[in-house]
Motif scaffolding. Structure first.
Motif, PDB file in Angstrom:
ATOM      1  N   ILE A 140       0.843  -1.198   0.000  1.00 37.73           N
ATOM      2  CA  ILE A 140       0.000   0.000   0.000  1.00 37.73           C
ATOM      3  C   ILE A 140       0.880   1.250   0.000  1.00 37.73           C
ATOM      4  N   ALA A 141       1.868   1.264   0.885  1.00 39.05           N
ATOM      5  CA  ALA A 141       2.759   2.426   0.964  1.00 39.05           C
ATOM      6  C   ALA A 141       3.534   2.606  -0.342  1.00 39.05           C
ATOM      7  N   ARG A 142       3.917   1.507  -0.942  1.00 37.19           N
ATOM      8  CA  ARG A 142       4.675   1.581  -2.184  1.00 37.19           C
ATOM      9  C   ARG A 142       3.820   2.101  -3.332  1.00 37.19           C
ATOM     10  N   LEU A 143       2.563   1.678  -3.404  1.00 35.55           N
ATOM     11  CA  LEU A 143       1.660   2.201  -4.428  1.00 35.55           C
ATOM     12  C   LEU A 143       1.528   3.710  -4.310  1.00 35.55           C
ATOM     13  N   GLN A 144       1.391   4.182  -3.080  1.00 37.42           N
ATOM     14  CA  GLN A 144       1.231   5.613  -2.866  1.00 37.42           C
ATOM     15  C   GLN A 144       2.497   6.368  -3.234  1.00 37.42           C
ATOM     16  N   GLU A 145       3.649   5.871  -2.806  1.00 43.29           N
ATOM     17  CA  GLU A 145       4.907   6.565  -3.074  1.00 43.29           C
ATOM     18  C   GLU A 145       5.209   6.627  -4.568  1.00 43.29           C
ATOM     19  N   ALA A 146       4.955   5.531  -5.279  1.00 44.46           N
ATOM     20  CA  ALA A 146       5.253   5.473  -6.711  1.00 44.46           C
ATOM     21  C   ALA A 146       4.092   5.945  -7.574  1.00 44.46           C
ATOM     22  N   HIS A 147       2.973   6.299  -6.956  1.00 45.29           N
ATOM     23  CA  HIS A 147       1.780   6.750  -7.677  1.00 45.29           C
ATOM     24  C   HIS A 147       1.342   5.709  -8.705  1.00 45.29           C
ATOM     25  N   LEU A 148       1.194   4.479  -8.226  1.00 47.67           N
ATOM     26  CA  LEU A 148       0.719   3.393  -9.070  1.00 47.67           C
ATOM     27  C   LEU A 148      -0.774   3.207  -8.883  1.00 47.67           C
ATOM     28  N   THR A 149      -1.450   2.930  -9.966  1.00 54.58           N
ATOM     29  CA  THR A 149      -2.880   2.694  -9.974  1.00 54.58           C
ATOM     30  C   THR A 149      -3.158   1.753 -11.136  1.00 54.58           C
ATOM     31  N   LYS A 150      -4.411   1.519 -11.500  1.00 60.30           N
ATOM     32  CA  LYS A 150      -4.684   0.555 -12.560  1.00 60.30           C
ATOM     33  C   LYS A 150      -3.995   0.957 -13.857  1.00 60.30           C
ATOM     34  N   TYR A 151      -4.165   2.211 -14.252  1.00 61.13           N
ATOM     35  CA  TYR A 151      -3.451   2.767 -15.403  1.00 61.13           C
ATOM     36  C   TYR A 151      -2.486   3.811 -14.861  1.00 61.13           C
ATOM     37  N   THR A 152      -1.207   3.531 -14.924  1.00 65.65           N
ATOM     38  CA  THR A 152      -0.232   4.358 -14.215  1.00 65.65           C
ATOM     39  C   THR A 152       0.239   5.568 -15.007  1.00 65.65           C
ATOM     40  N   GLY A 153      -0.339   5.804 -16.185  1.00 69.23           N
ATOM     41  CA  GLY A 153       0.051   6.946 -17.000  1.00 69.23           C
ATOM     42  C   GLY A 153      -0.505   8.241 -16.458  1.00 69.23           C
ATOM     43  N   VAL A 154      -0.150   8.565 -15.208  1.00 68.67           N
ATOM     44  CA  VAL A 154      -0.544   9.813 -14.558  1.00 68.67           C
ATOM     45  C   VAL A 154       0.705  10.645 -14.345  1.00 68.67           C
ATOM     46  N   ASP A 155       0.512  11.901 -14.029  1.00 65.17           N
ATOM     47  CA  ASP A 155       1.632  12.823 -13.878  1.00 65.17           C
ATOM     48  C   ASP A 155       1.676  13.345 -12.443  1.00 65.17           C
ATOM     49  N   PRO A 156       2.480  12.725 -11.572  1.00 64.94           N
ATOM     50  CA  PRO A 156       2.539  13.168 -10.178  1.00 64.94           C
ATOM     51  C   PRO A 156       3.095  14.570  -9.997  1.00 64.94           C
ATOM     52  N   SER A 157       3.742  15.105 -11.034  1.00 70.31           N
ATOM     53  CA  SER A 157       4.349  16.433 -10.910  1.00 70.31           C
ATOM     54  C   SER A 157       3.345  17.566 -11.099  1.00 70.31           C
ATOM     55  N   LEU A 158       2.121  17.260 -11.526  1.00 71.32           N
ATOM     56  CA  LEU A 158       1.112  18.306 -11.695  1.00 71.32           C
ATOM     57  C   LEU A 158       0.824  18.979 -10.354  1.00 71.32           C
ATOM     58  N   ALA A 159       0.710  20.299 -10.369  1.00 71.49           N
ATOM     59  CA  ALA A 159       0.361  21.017  -9.150  1.00 71.49           C
ATOM     60  C   ALA A 159      -1.030  20.584  -8.700  1.00 71.49           C
ATOM     61  N   PRO A 160      -1.188  20.139  -7.465  1.00 70.95           N
ATOM     62  CA  PRO A 160      -2.487  19.608  -7.025  1.00 70.95           C
ATOM     63  C   PRO A 160      -3.541  20.695  -6.915  1.00 70.95           C
ATOM     64  N   PRO A 161      -4.810  20.319  -7.041  1.00 70.13           N
ATOM     65  CA  PRO A 161      -5.872  21.303  -6.826  1.00 70.13           C
ATOM     66  C   PRO A 161      -5.838  21.821  -5.383  1.00 70.13           C
ATOM     67  N   LYS A 162      -6.399  22.988  -5.185  1.00 74.68           N
ATOM     68  CA  LYS A 162      -6.470  23.547  -3.833  1.00 74.68           C
ATOM     69  C   LYS A 162      -7.243  22.587  -2.935  1.00 74.68           C
ATOM     70  N   PRO A 163      -6.697  22.168  -1.797  1.00 74.93           N
ATOM     71  CA  PRO A 163      -7.357  21.161  -0.958  1.00 74.93           C
ATOM     72  C   PRO A 163      -8.669  21.669  -0.379  1.00 74.93           C
ATOM     73  N   GLY A 164      -9.475  20.713   0.091  1.00 73.22           N
ATOM     74  CA  GLY A 164     -10.762  21.033   0.693  1.00 73.22           C
ATOM     75  C   GLY A 164     -11.942  20.720  -0.193  1.00 73.22           C
ATOM     76  N   TYR A 165     -11.733  20.013  -1.280  1.00 72.26           N
ATOM     77  CA  TYR A 165     -12.799  19.678  -2.224  1.00 72.26           C
ATOM     78  C   TYR A 165     -13.382  18.303  -1.906  1.00 72.26           C
TER      79      TYR A 165
END
Length: 666
Positions: A140-165
């Motif tokens: 679980i921790a490794r999935l989170q750290e490496a940003h792995l999901t079913k389709y891993t073609g995501v971009d972890p470097s994108l600036a996240p949305p403003k929290p609280g949504y």
């Protein structure tokens, strides 16, 4: 039913089951066929009988054929689906095969009408083995750290949305898990209303499915649902980034709802997915028979470790979850770093083919041509664009020398500096600092890696040689270096030649037996660094396999040689006169100038994790795809690696002659 350890077949080699399929995909998809074969199923065309099974792909448009034929013949059914870690891109987008399958003898895992094998596992398996649950927590921790999901073609470097949504998860229209939950447009509209009513004042972010964002399939939400408060999120955000800023998660039956559980959420569920009903979700439509309360680790262990069949294409065998994650991490890193293409500078012609293999699988590398749309890379310390990533050989390189034009299995990419230049921070240095503390799963992987390196006798260049005859006594190994090597020019001060290194070692150890191993590039006449009479200070000149030597000596005295790092792996004391990457972390006796910024006390496992797992990229010359360090070690051990021919060896000598000549005029 019987639940076997992950990676094993429940069919067994001795009792292979005939498996008939009436969907062309089972025969046209090579990976699918191979996983079924390894799992013990004999895939066939024709008419099934009572003793056979019929393969059915979930609830696909052609699934009715399998149901019809099974009912006519009395055959059993085997429901097949992609596992929860599939590939970098969706099958429709990247034509990439899955790394795992679900093989269920009861029904598809997403069908709540009857218990699937997964539901039975969740309901009846003890799920109390400490080692299993520790594996689950680590994964679980490794999935989170490496940003792995079913389709891993995501971009972890994108600036996240403003929290609280509030995060509302869309799905593809007509998705089988939605249909099985008897959900429709109304369920999705109801979910959106609840998300707003239950979180007044919060913005609502609708996460679009990757296949919808890429135009392959429609979703249930579109631009018409946007308001001042509700916004569509079509950018390729990592789910783990979105979970971090969310105050609530709403889903019908999406896998993202499953992942939200492990990010600490209790998702609000409007369908009946397999993960609902175990006390970890807030269920709008509960499944009455699901009454057991499970922990996050227990649900993960069942759904990700025990239930799937994971496949290792590098070794062509079924494997455990961790090995599948090794592969997916390597493939994902390749896609994330290479998808825009590279402009490469300072690459000698003989290297370009290997650079293309490493970095050009998603978009071809272009050489010595600037392009504002592409990141730039440059070899070592050569001149290149200002912000170019620097590329060098990794620490487990090949069977044979780079100077002999033997292609590497590992390369490092550094966006901050380069590991052998201590004048500035390198990416490796930051990784080492970050690994001062490791999770149990990370420490275990690093320790196993060290054990494997020692057992197989792996070093950087891995020469085959006869056993080395050494005298008895306190043996100190002094590895010679190429004296115009950048690591010496940039990382040493007082002692910068092999002769001075030998002299300093003898003066500090008058009674020791000193072994001098000239650098193979120097011995071959390819680079500078010759010592006219090393036996003035050394007792013996040695040659041969470095791994053998390091298992026999007590100490290594060096300027900046990578041999010092290899010695640490074998528990050998290391004394440094320069500032190699492995110095300054409390693992070496440092007599050179170490950067003041290296203040962390790092365990050997942390250094190993940073230098051999996090920092390099590996390429498998057998499967021709990115691979893990564990696969690279197996290839280096087996020796089944293409080796350069006579032309390359001749070119290497010419290259070395020119390099030595040039160094005389610096």
């Amino acid at each position: 039913m019987t639940f076997l350890p992950d990676g094993q077949s429940d069919a067994g080699a001795a009792t292979r089951r005939r498996l008939y399929a009436y969907n062309g995909g089972f025969f046209f998809q090579k990976r699918l066929r191979r996983i079924l074969d390894l799992a013990g199923y004999d895939l066939r065309l024709g008419k099934s009988s009572e003793e056979d099974l019929v393969a059915i792909w979930g609830q696909s448009p052609t699934a009715w054929r399998g149901h019809h034929m099974a009912e006519r013949s009395g055959a059993g059914k085997l429901f097949v689906e992609d596992a929860f870690l599939r590939s970098v891109l969706p099958g429709r987008a990247g034509k990439q095969p899955p790394i795992g399958l679900f093989l269920d003898g009861s029904c598809p895992h997403f069908d709540p009408s009857v218990p699937s094998d997964l539901e039975t596992l969740l309901a009846t398996h003890p799920l109390d083995d400490a080692a299993l649950l520790n594996r689950a927590r680590g994964a679980i921790a490794r999935l989170q750290e490496a940003h792995l999901t079913k389709y891993t073609g995501v971009d972890p470097s994108l600036a996240p949305p403003k929290p609280g949504y509030v995060l509302v998860i869309d799905q593809t229209r007509g998705d089988a898990s939605v249909t099985a939950s008897k959900a429709d447009d109304a369920a999705f509209q109801e979910m959106l209303v609840f998300a707003q009513e239950e979180h007044p004042g919060c913005s609502v972010l609708i996460k679009t499915h990757p296949e919808t964002a890429q135009g392959f399939r429609q979703g249930y939400f579109g631009p018409e649902h946007e308001t001042d408060r509700v916004k569509l999120c079509t950018a390729p955000y990592s789910p783990w980034v979105l979970f971090e800023g969310a105050v609530g998660v709403y889903t019908v039956s999406s896998q993202m709802g499953f992942e939200a559980i492990f990010a600490g959420h209790k998702p609000r569920v409007f369908g009946q997915p397999f993960y609902a009903g175990w006390g970890l979700t807030s269920d709008e439509r509960p499944v009455p028979r699901r009454q057991r309360k499970l922990t996050r680790a227990q649900v993960f262990a069942a759904a990700m470790i025990l239930y799937p069949k994971w496949y290792d294409p590098c070794r062509d065998r079924l494997c455990d979850l961790e090995t599948a994650m090794d592969l997916l991490e390597a493939q994902t890193r390749s896609w994330r770093e290479d998808r825009r293409g590279w402009s490469a500078f300072g690459m000698r012609f003989w290297k370009r083919n290997h650079i293309q293999k490493f970095f050009g699988q998603h978009r071809p590398v272009q050489f010595d041509t600037s392009d504002d749309t592409r990141p730039a890379m440059v070899w070592g310390m050569k001149d290149g664009p200002k912000d170019a990533v620097r590329v060098e050989d990794g620490f487990l390189r090949s069977r044979g020398l780079g100077a002999e034009l033997v292609p590497p299995l590992s390369l490092v990419c550094d966006d901050l500096g380069i590991y052998y230049d201590p004048s500035q921070v390198s990416r490796l240095e930051t990784l080492i600092q970050e690994r001062a503390e490791l999770r149990p799963d990370q420490a275990l992987r690093a320790d196993k890696l060290v054990e494997r390196v020692r057992k197989l006798g792996i070093s950087k260049y891995n020469h085959d040689s006869a056993p080395i005859q050494l005298p008895e006594g306190r043996l100190i190994l002094v590895p010679g270096q190429v004296e115009d090597d950048a690591s010496i020019l940039l990382g040493t001060s007082d002692i910068r030649t092999n002769a001075n290194l030998l002299k300093a070692t003898r003066e500090a150890n008058p009674d020791a037996i000193i072994l001098y191993k000239p650098h193979p590039d120097v011995t071959a006449g390819l680079r500078s660094g010759h010592v006219p009479d090393p036996l003035i200070w050394a007792d013996q000149i040695v040659d041969g396999d470095m791994a053998q030597l390091l298992e026999r000596v007590a100490e290594v005295w060096t300027m900046t040689s990578g041999t010092g790092f290899e010695a640490l792996l074998r528990g050998v004391k290391v004394v440094t006169f320069g500032a190699p990457f492995y110095a300054g972390w409390g693992l070496t006796d440092d007599r050179g100038d170490i950067p003041d910024r290296r203040t962390a006390e790092v365990p050997l496992s942390g250094l190993v994790h940073a230098a051999l797992i996090d920092y390099p990229r590996y390429y498998d010359p057998t499967s021709h795809q990115p691979c893990s360090v564990e696969v690279a070690i197996e290839r280096l051990s087996s020796g089944r690696i293409p080796h350069p021919g006579l032309l390359n060896r001749t070119l290497s000598k010419l290259q070395g002659a020119f390099a030595t000549y040039a160094s005389l005029w610096r």
